[in-house]
Scaffold this motif. Structure first.
Motif, PDB file in Angstrom:
ATOM      1  N   PRO A  46       0.831  -1.208   0.000  1.00  0.00           N
ATOM      2  CA  PRO A  46       0.000   0.000   0.000  1.00  0.00           C
ATOM      3  C   PRO A  46       0.869   1.264   0.000  1.00  0.00           C
ATOM      4  CG  PRO A  46      -0.093  -1.109   2.128  1.00  0.00           C
ATOM      5  CD  PRO A  46       0.700  -1.976   1.226  1.00  0.00           C
ATOM      6  N   SER A  47       0.451   2.237  -0.737  1.00  0.00           N
ATOM      7  CA  SER A  47       1.190   3.492  -0.849  1.00  0.00           C
ATOM      8  C   SER A  47       1.431   4.105   0.536  1.00  0.00           C
ATOM      9  CB  SER A  47       0.373   4.453  -1.722  1.00  0.00           C
ATOM     10  OG  SER A  47       1.059   5.651  -1.888  1.00  0.00           O
ATOM     11  N   TYR A  48       2.684   4.391   0.833  1.00  0.00           N
ATOM     12  CA  TYR A  48       3.128   4.960   2.114  1.00  0.00           C
ATOM     13  C   TYR A  48       2.764   4.096   3.315  1.00  0.00           C
ATOM     14  CZ  TYR A  48       4.124   9.145  -0.580  1.00  0.00           C
ATOM     15  OH  TYR A  48       4.611  10.029  -1.500  1.00  0.00           O
ATOM     16  N   GLY A  49       2.450   2.858   3.086  1.00  0.00           N
ATOM     17  CA  GLY A  49       2.126   1.947   4.176  1.00  0.00           C
ATOM     18  C   GLY A  49       3.393   1.385   4.799  1.00  0.00           C
ATOM     19  N   PHE A  50       3.228   0.297   5.487  1.00  0.00           N
ATOM     20  CA  PHE A  50       4.382  -0.382   6.063  1.00  0.00           C
ATOM     21  C   PHE A  50       4.085  -1.866   6.132  1.00  0.00           C
ATOM     22  CE2 PHE A  50       1.670   1.360   9.342  1.00  0.00           C
ATOM     23  CZ  PHE A  50       1.529   0.356  10.273  1.00  0.00           C
ATOM     24  N   VAL A  51       5.115  -2.636   6.394  1.00  0.00           N
ATOM     25  CA  VAL A  51       5.000  -4.092   6.383  1.00  0.00           C
ATOM     26  C   VAL A  51       5.842  -4.669   7.519  1.00  0.00           C
ATOM     27  CG1 VAL A  51       6.879  -4.390   4.713  1.00  0.00           C
ATOM     28  CG2 VAL A  51       5.133  -6.129   4.873  1.00  0.00           C
ATOM     29  N   ASN A  93      -1.874  -0.321   5.844  1.00  0.00           N
ATOM     30  CA  ASN A  93      -2.051   0.984   5.209  1.00  0.00           C
ATOM     31  C   ASN A  93      -1.344   2.056   6.035  1.00  0.00           C
ATOM     32  OD1 ASN A  93      -3.830   0.091   3.038  1.00  0.00           O
ATOM     33  ND2 ASN A  93      -5.305  -0.290   4.677  1.00  0.00           N
ATOM     34  N   SER A  94      -1.198   3.220   5.450  1.00  0.00           N
ATOM     35  CA  SER A  94      -0.511   4.314   6.146  1.00  0.00           C
ATOM     36  C   SER A  94      -1.215   4.722   7.433  1.00  0.00           C
ATOM     37  CB  SER A  94      -0.348   5.520   5.219  1.00  0.00           C
ATOM     38  OG  SER A  94      -1.614   5.983   4.804  1.00  0.00           O
ATOM     39  N   ASN A  95      -2.531   4.479   7.545  1.00  0.00           N
ATOM     40  CA  ASN A  95      -3.258   4.827   8.766  1.00  0.00           C
ATOM     41  C   ASN A  95      -3.209   3.713   9.818  1.00  0.00           C
ATOM     42  OD1 ASN A  95      -5.012   2.896   7.810  1.00  0.00           O
ATOM     43  ND2 ASN A  95      -6.736   4.291   7.485  1.00  0.00           N
ATOM     44  N   GLY A  96      -2.479   2.639   9.526  1.00  0.00           N
ATOM     45  CA  GLY A  96      -2.300   1.555  10.487  1.00  0.00           C
ATOM     46  C   GLY A  96      -3.277   0.411  10.363  1.00  0.00           C
ATOM     47  N   PHE A  98      -4.957  -2.909   8.771  1.00  0.00           N
ATOM     48  CA  PHE A  98      -4.426  -4.076   8.076  1.00  0.00           C
ATOM     49  C   PHE A  98      -4.874  -4.063   6.623  1.00  0.00           C
ATOM     50  CE2 PHE A  98      -4.762  -8.594   6.827  1.00  0.00           C
ATOM     51  CZ  PHE A  98      -3.448  -8.984   7.048  1.00  0.00           C
ATOM     52  N   ALA A  99      -3.949  -4.238   5.689  1.00  0.00           N
ATOM     53  CA  ALA A  99      -4.269  -4.256   4.258  1.00  0.00           C
ATOM     54  C   ALA A  99      -4.412  -5.690   3.751  1.00  0.00           C
ATOM     55  CB  ALA A  99      -3.223  -3.508   3.456  1.00  0.00           C
ATOM     56  N   ARG A 100      -3.408  -6.526   4.000  1.00  0.00           N
ATOM     57  CA  ARG A 100      -3.450  -7.923   3.570  1.00  0.00           C
ATOM     58  C   ARG A 100      -2.226  -8.662   4.101  1.00  0.00           C
ATOM     59  NH1 ARG A 100      -1.468  -5.323  -0.891  1.00  0.00           N
ATOM     60  NH2 ARG A 100       0.399  -6.203  -1.821  1.00  0.00           N
ATOM     61  N   GLY A 101      -2.309  -9.963   4.061  1.00  0.00           N
ATOM     62  CA  GLY A 101      -1.194 -10.802   4.466  1.00  0.00           C
ATOM     63  C   GLY A 101      -0.901 -11.833   3.401  1.00  0.00           C
TER      64      GLY A 101
END
Length: 117
Positions: A46-51, A93-96, A98-101
């Motif tokens: 995700p854009s500007y997200g983290f992992v 996502n950038s807002n914290g 969960f996007a996917r695993g």
């Protein structure tokens, strides 16, 4: 003259015998990608997200990564951490939220040092 040379030879032998001999052996060289891989994310997060990652490291220990920041394109990488086998990948996502695993199969050895998940 013979006596002087004999005494000199004995003196040199005594000094040489008292000096310790130090033998150093160089460590075996590390070969690229021979015991795990570093992991990068190639424009799929995700854009500007983290992992976060969790899985086996090069020493056979189960470890959890620090937060890996992703750029606008979802690209990021974790330098200096070596993984192998099945690694769990969790994107946020950038807002914290969960996007996917997913899971990533990291080879123990390959030509280079990086695997893309």
């Amino acid at each position: 003259m013979r006596t002087r040379i004999g005494k000199l030879a004995v003196g040199v032998a005594m000094v040489t015998a008292t000096v310790p001999v130090v033998v150093t052996a160089a460590a075996a060289p590390a070969f690229a990608g021979s015991n795990g891989q570093q992991i990068a994310f190639n424009y799929n997060g995700p854009s500007y997200g983290f992992v976060y990652l969790e899985g086996w490291n090069q020493d056979g220990n189960w470890v959890y990564s620090p937060s890996i920041q992703l750029d606008y394109y979802g690209y990021g990488q974790l330098d200096g951490w070596w993984w192998r086998g099945s690694v769990t990948v969790k994107f946020y996502n950038s807002n914290g939220t969960f996007a996917r695993g997913s899971n990533c199969n990291v080879p123990t050895d390959q030509w280079g040092d990086w695997t893309y998940c």
